[in-house]
Design an enzyme around this catalytic site. Structure first.
Site, PDB file in Angstrom:
ATOM      1  N   CYS A   2       0.728  -1.117   0.067  1.00  0.00           N
ATOM      2  CA  CYS A   2       0.106  -0.079  -0.138  1.00  0.00           C
ATOM      3  C   CYS A   2       1.002   1.104   0.011  1.00  0.00           C
ATOM      4  O   CYS A   2       2.235   1.105   0.363  1.00  0.00           O
ATOM      5  CB  CYS A   2      -0.783   0.004   1.229  1.00  0.00           C
ATOM      6  SG  CYS A   2      -1.745  -1.402   1.483  1.00  0.00           S
ATOM      7  N   ARG A  27       1.303   1.613  -5.975  1.00  0.00           N
ATOM      8  CA  ARG A  27       1.273   0.708  -5.090  1.00  0.00           C
ATOM      9  C   ARG A  27       0.136   0.112  -4.436  1.00  0.00           C
ATOM     10  O   ARG A  27       0.117  -1.155  -3.843  1.00  0.00           O
ATOM     11  CB  ARG A  27       2.097   1.430  -3.757  1.00  0.00           C
ATOM     12  CG  ARG A  27       3.357   2.120  -4.003  1.00  0.00           C
ATOM     13  CD  ARG A  27       3.849   2.751  -2.719  1.00  0.00           C
ATOM     14  NE  ARG A  27       4.119   1.895  -1.924  1.00  0.00           N
ATOM     15  CZ  ARG A  27       5.369   1.413  -1.475  1.00  0.00           C
ATOM     16  NH1 ARG A  27       6.345   1.369  -2.006  1.00  0.00           N
ATOM     17  NH2 ARG A  27       5.595   0.539  -0.417  1.00  0.00           N
ATOM     18  N   TRP A  74      -3.857  -1.645  -1.354  1.00  0.00           N
ATOM     19  CA  TRP A  74      -3.872  -3.215  -2.017  1.00  0.00           C
ATOM     20  C   TRP A  74      -4.432  -4.228  -1.053  1.00  0.00           C
ATOM     21  O   TRP A  74      -3.407  -4.401  -0.086  1.00  0.00           O
ATOM     22  CB  TRP A  74      -2.352  -3.181  -2.654  1.00  0.00           C
ATOM     23  CG  TRP A  74      -2.409  -4.288  -3.583  1.00  0.00           C
ATOM     24  CD1 TRP A  74      -3.028  -4.511  -4.634  1.00  0.00           C
ATOM     25  CD2 TRP A  74      -1.368  -5.562  -3.432  1.00  0.00           C
ATOM     26  NE1 TRP A  74      -2.545  -5.858  -5.224  1.00  0.00           N
ATOM     27  CE2 TRP A  74      -1.630  -6.262  -4.537  1.00  0.00           C
ATOM     28  CE3 TRP A  74      -0.424  -6.022  -2.397  1.00  0.00           C
ATOM     29  CZ2 TRP A  74      -0.967  -7.563  -4.456  1.00  0.00           C
ATOM     30  CZ3 TRP A  74       0.323  -7.174  -2.508  1.00  0.00           C
ATOM     31  CH2 TRP A  74       0.067  -7.913  -3.631  1.00  0.00           C
ATOM     32  N   GLY A 101       1.593  -3.332   5.038  1.00  0.00           N
ATOM     33  CA  GLY A 101       2.430  -4.569   5.638  1.00  0.00           C
ATOM     34  C   GLY A 101       1.239  -5.278   6.195  1.00  0.00           C
ATOM     35  O   GLY A 101       0.287  -5.321   5.744  1.00  0.00           O
ATOM     36  N   GLU A 479      10.476 -13.168 -20.068  1.00  0.00           N
ATOM     37  CA  GLU A 479      10.024 -11.677 -19.758  1.00  0.00           C
ATOM     38  C   GLU A 479       8.828 -11.258 -20.985  1.00  0.00           C
ATOM     39  O   GLU A 479       8.021 -10.605 -20.277  1.00  0.00           O
ATOM     40  CB  GLU A 479      11.208 -10.871 -19.877  1.00  0.00           C
ATOM     41  CG  GLU A 479      11.104  -9.137 -19.561  1.00  0.00           C
ATOM     42  CD  GLU A 479      10.440  -8.915 -18.530  1.00  0.00           C
ATOM     43  OE1 GLU A 479      10.251  -9.911 -17.683  1.00  0.00           O
ATOM     44  OE2 GLU A 479      10.067  -7.964 -18.399  1.00  0.00           O
ATOM     45  N   GLU A 486       0.979 -10.545 -17.458  1.00  0.00           N
ATOM     46  CA  GLU A 486       0.591  -9.447 -16.296  1.00  0.00           C
ATOM     47  C   GLU A 486      -0.303  -8.502 -16.644  1.00  0.00           C
ATOM     48  O   GLU A 486      -1.206  -7.905 -15.824  1.00  0.00           O
ATOM     49  CB  GLU A 486       1.779  -9.424 -15.348  1.00  0.00           C
ATOM     50  CG  GLU A 486       2.665  -8.226 -16.298  1.00  0.00           C
ATOM     51  CD  GLU A 486       3.927  -8.090 -15.521  1.00  0.00           C
ATOM     52  OE1 GLU A 486       3.848  -7.816 -14.284  1.00  0.00           O
ATOM     53  OE2 GLU A 486       4.899  -7.519 -15.928  1.00  0.00           O
ATOM     54  N   HIS A 502       9.269 -31.766 -25.839  1.00  0.00           N
ATOM     55  CA  HIS A 502       9.201 -32.567 -24.456  1.00  0.00           C
ATOM     56  C   HIS A 502       7.958 -32.599 -24.009  1.00  0.00           C
ATOM     57  O   HIS A 502       7.851 -32.763 -22.803  1.00  0.00           O
ATOM     58  CB  HIS A 502      10.563 -32.379 -23.727  1.00  0.00           C
ATOM     59  CG  HIS A 502      11.484 -32.642 -24.385  1.00  0.00           C
ATOM     60  ND1 HIS A 502      12.282 -33.776 -24.313  1.00  0.00           N
ATOM     61  CD2 HIS A 502      12.538 -31.975 -24.883  1.00  0.00           C
ATOM     62  CE1 HIS A 502      13.417 -33.987 -24.903  1.00  0.00           C
ATOM     63  NE2 HIS A 502      13.627 -32.567 -25.157  1.00  0.00           N
ATOM     64  N   LYS A 601       3.775  -2.726  -7.070  1.00  0.00           N
ATOM     65  CA  LYS A 601       5.021  -2.347  -7.608  1.00  0.00           C
ATOM     66  C   LYS A 601       5.992  -3.134  -6.972  1.00  0.00           C
ATOM     67  O   LYS A 601       6.948  -3.562  -7.486  1.00  0.00           O
ATOM     68  CB  LYS A 601       5.078  -0.904  -7.870  1.00  0.00           C
ATOM     69  CG  LYS A 601       6.361  -0.676  -8.364  1.00  0.00           C
ATOM     70  CD  LYS A 601       6.404  -0.219  -9.846  1.00  0.00           C
ATOM     71  CE  LYS A 601       7.768  -0.163 -10.346  1.00  0.00           C
ATOM     72  NZ  LYS A 601       7.542  -0.701 -11.676  1.00  0.00           N
TER      73      LYS A 601
END
Ligand code: F6R
Length: 606
Positions: A2, A27, A74, A101, A479, A486, A502, A601
């Site tokens: 956050c 964030r 978040w 947190g 990448e 994403e 395979h 992020k």
């Protein structure tokens, strides 16, 4: 993860606090809130992005304040809604707290507080913090916060204000970042430096266990035992404009266009003649001479950059480069010996798993070389040596220009290690020469944007993609697939091209396109055969190859060319292409590539 901001001063405007908060929107963006103390003590929170909060505040009319804290969330505990949004307040509605947190022991604390008569209104872990502070409060907010945080397990960065305390915020951190802005008549704090740049370039990074009192004309920092302590003031030379969109629709697009500049910044001053000069490395140079193996830890995009580093150093030397994803490394038997060198790669410098890996390796005697973008971040401070990426602020959640900067620094680091180990020849000189010329070539690659856009239009409706590549092409495939999944939520897998037969080749059909990373390198013909195999399953193929190689038209439905370079440097050369391809698809699907769902992020929790 956050975002937190706090301001203390005179005649401050609520709009300014919200503008500062918006710099942290990357964030977290599922809800936002603000508490401020002017004529009155007010708390206002809203589900959704910060704009919704902003519009709500506008309707209430412009307000001035003395002390204010704000938060963009978040969600981890409790769904995103108005009630679970921060700030949270105590039973008397006097204390307000914002938190980043996870409080691991929140259930026990909650039970204890309920037994003491506290009433909870949200499902969050954070709410226990404010009631705990209320429980400990005996007229001194600093003391109450100190007592409360001693009882917390887990990670926190918090900012706390009280309706009767008009001149300060108390802040504390353990495990989650918190930065103070220094000296200009406004007390400032934030989760990272970007909101502070409007006011100051001088910042202090709180350390784990610190509790700070922030006032308009200064700050005091205490350790957990209440001893006053000094922390270094860092000067941040980032340009505030760099953290703005500059007329582009999205930060991600703007930041992709900054790939060449990010590379220039990563290289500048670090190449003299035909040699790499990395003065930062001096303290560990002796350890690197004759070294047998190097450990590397990182996550996500930084991990793919680490794989390029592995191919690079192993191709030129006999050194073993062991690359681990940090979340795995931290729980493994580390196989680290005294004076081993561990390279930690993290643009944010705050990724929890990478930090824990570094701490584990240090306990076993390793010396840490970090490749990091944020000066003063936890990783920077905990490393023996830091090599800065100098990419400037990156706001888009998906790493783009920092990936390019990481690669730039890792090639330099690799070349230095190669030289220190007695290999310096025409080929390594050529690599360095091509590296230095790369920014100009990246500008050429970016000019292909209209073609990449067209290709994105053509392929945007597929639900699956397979990215393949060999050797240096494999990290590019990884990448590329990560970028696509994403931000566009399209399923994308990446394989070493030789692995197709395979198993994964069973997936291929006309609805499962293959994105082949196939430069003119020493394995070109091997990769070409794999592409032909894929095509024979009727899969559509996009080939990303080297200019002039017309044979690609025979094996692919669509071809994107990049200029020729040394084979080790194609990951850099191809980075803008995979980034733009994913960006345009996400944009065309009406998604916001700057704020992909469920992501944040910097991942400061495990
Ligand atoms: C993907 C992305 C993430 C980060 C990862 C590590 O676009 O941005 O995968 O690369 O979370 O972050 P840092 O480099 O900050 O440690």
């Amino acid at each position: 993860m956050c975002g937190i901001v706090g301001m203390v001063g005179e005649n401050l405007k609520v709009e300014d606090l919200v503008v500062s908060l918006q710099k942290l929107e990357y964030r977290g963006y599922d809800s936002a809130g603000i508490a401020f103390l002017g004529d009155e003590f007010e708390v206002f929170k809203k589900k959704g992005p910060i704009d919704i909060l902003k519009n709500g505040l506008k309707e209430k009319g412009s307000k001035g304040f003395l002390v204010g804290i704000a938060h963009t969330r978040w969600a981890t505990h409790g769904e995103p809604n108005d009630v679970n949004a921060h700030p949270h307040t105590d039973c008397r509605n006097e204390i307000a707290v914002v938190h980043n947190g996870i409080v691991e022991n929140f259930r026990e604390i909650k039970e204890y507080l309920i037994s003491k008569g506290h009433k909870f209104s949200s499902e969050t872990d954070t709410e226990v913090i404010v009631h705990l502070i209320e429980e400990e409060f005996e007229g001194d907010l600093l003391q109450a916060v100190m007592k409360a945080v001693r009882k917390l397990r887990g990670a926190y960065a918090i900012a706390v204000m009280h309706r009767k305390v008009k001149d300060l915020i108390v802040a504390a951190r353990r495990g989650s970042p918190l930065v103070l802005g220094v000296g200009n008549g406004v007390g400032l704090l934030a989760s990272d430096v970007t909101p502070l740049l409007r006011y100051t370039r001088n910042v202090v990074f709180l350390e784990d266990g610190d509790v700070a009192v922030v006032k308009k004309d200064g700050y005091e920092i205490y350790d957990m035992d209440g001893n006053k302590c000094e922390r270094k003031v860092y000067y941040i030379d980032w340009d505030e404009k760099a953290a703005e969109k500059g007329g582009h629709k999205h930060f991600m697009y703007k930041e992709i266009l900054e790939d060449p500049q990010a590379l220039v910044n990563a290289l500048v001053g670090r190449v003299k003649g035909d040699r790499v000069v990395l003065e930062e490395l001096e303290p560990v140079e002796d350890l690197l001479k004759g070294i047998k193996r190097i450990k590397v830890v990182s996550c996500g995009t930084s991990y793919y950059a680490a794989l390029v580093f592995k191919y690079f150093v192993e191709n030129f030397t006999d050194i073993d480069v062991d690359v681990d994803v940090s979340s795995e490394f931290r729980y493994k038997r580390p196989h680290v010996r005294e004076n081993d060198v561990l390279v930690a790669i993290s643009q944010s410098g705050e990724t929890a798993d990478t930090l824990e890996s570094v701490r584990l390796a240090k306990r076993h005697g390793a010396k840490i070389v970090s490749v990091v973008n944020v000066v003063g971040s936890t990783l920077d401070r905990e490393s023996n040596v830091s090599i800065y990426m100098n990419a400037g602020p990156e706001i888009g959640v998906a790493a783009t220009k920092t990936y390019v900067a990481e690669l730039g620094v890792l090639y330099l680091l690799g070349l230095k290690i190669i030289e220190l180990n007695g290999v310096w020849n025409e080929e390594t000189k050529t690599v360095l020469d091509r590296l230095v010329r790369m920014p100009e070539l990246l500008e050429n690659v970016l000019r292909k944007d209209p073609q990449i856009r067209e290709l994105s239009e053509k392929y945007k409706d597929y639900n699956h993609f397979m990215y393949i590549g060999r050797n240096y092409g494999y990290p590019t495939a990884l990448e590329g697939a990560l970028k696509l999944k994403e931000i566009s939520y399209i399923h994308a897998a990446a394989y070493q091209a030789g692995e197709l037969k395979h198993g994964p080749i069973a997936l291929l059909d006309p609805n499962f396109p293959v994105f082949a990373v196939i430069p003119d390198d020493s394995l070109f013909f091997k990769t070409k055969n794999n592409v032909i195999e894929a095509r024979s399953r009727n899969a559509k193929v996009i080939a990303l190859g080297t200019e002039g190689n017309k044979s690609l038209y025979e094996i692919a439905d669509d071809v994107i060319f990049v200029p020729p370079t040394h084979e080790s440097l194609y990951p850099l050369m191809m980075a803008p292409v995979i980034q733009l391809f994913a960006y345009h698809i996400a944009d065309m699907k009406g998604l916001d590539p700057d704020k992909p769902r469920n992501l944040a992020k910097s991942v400061t929790v495990e």
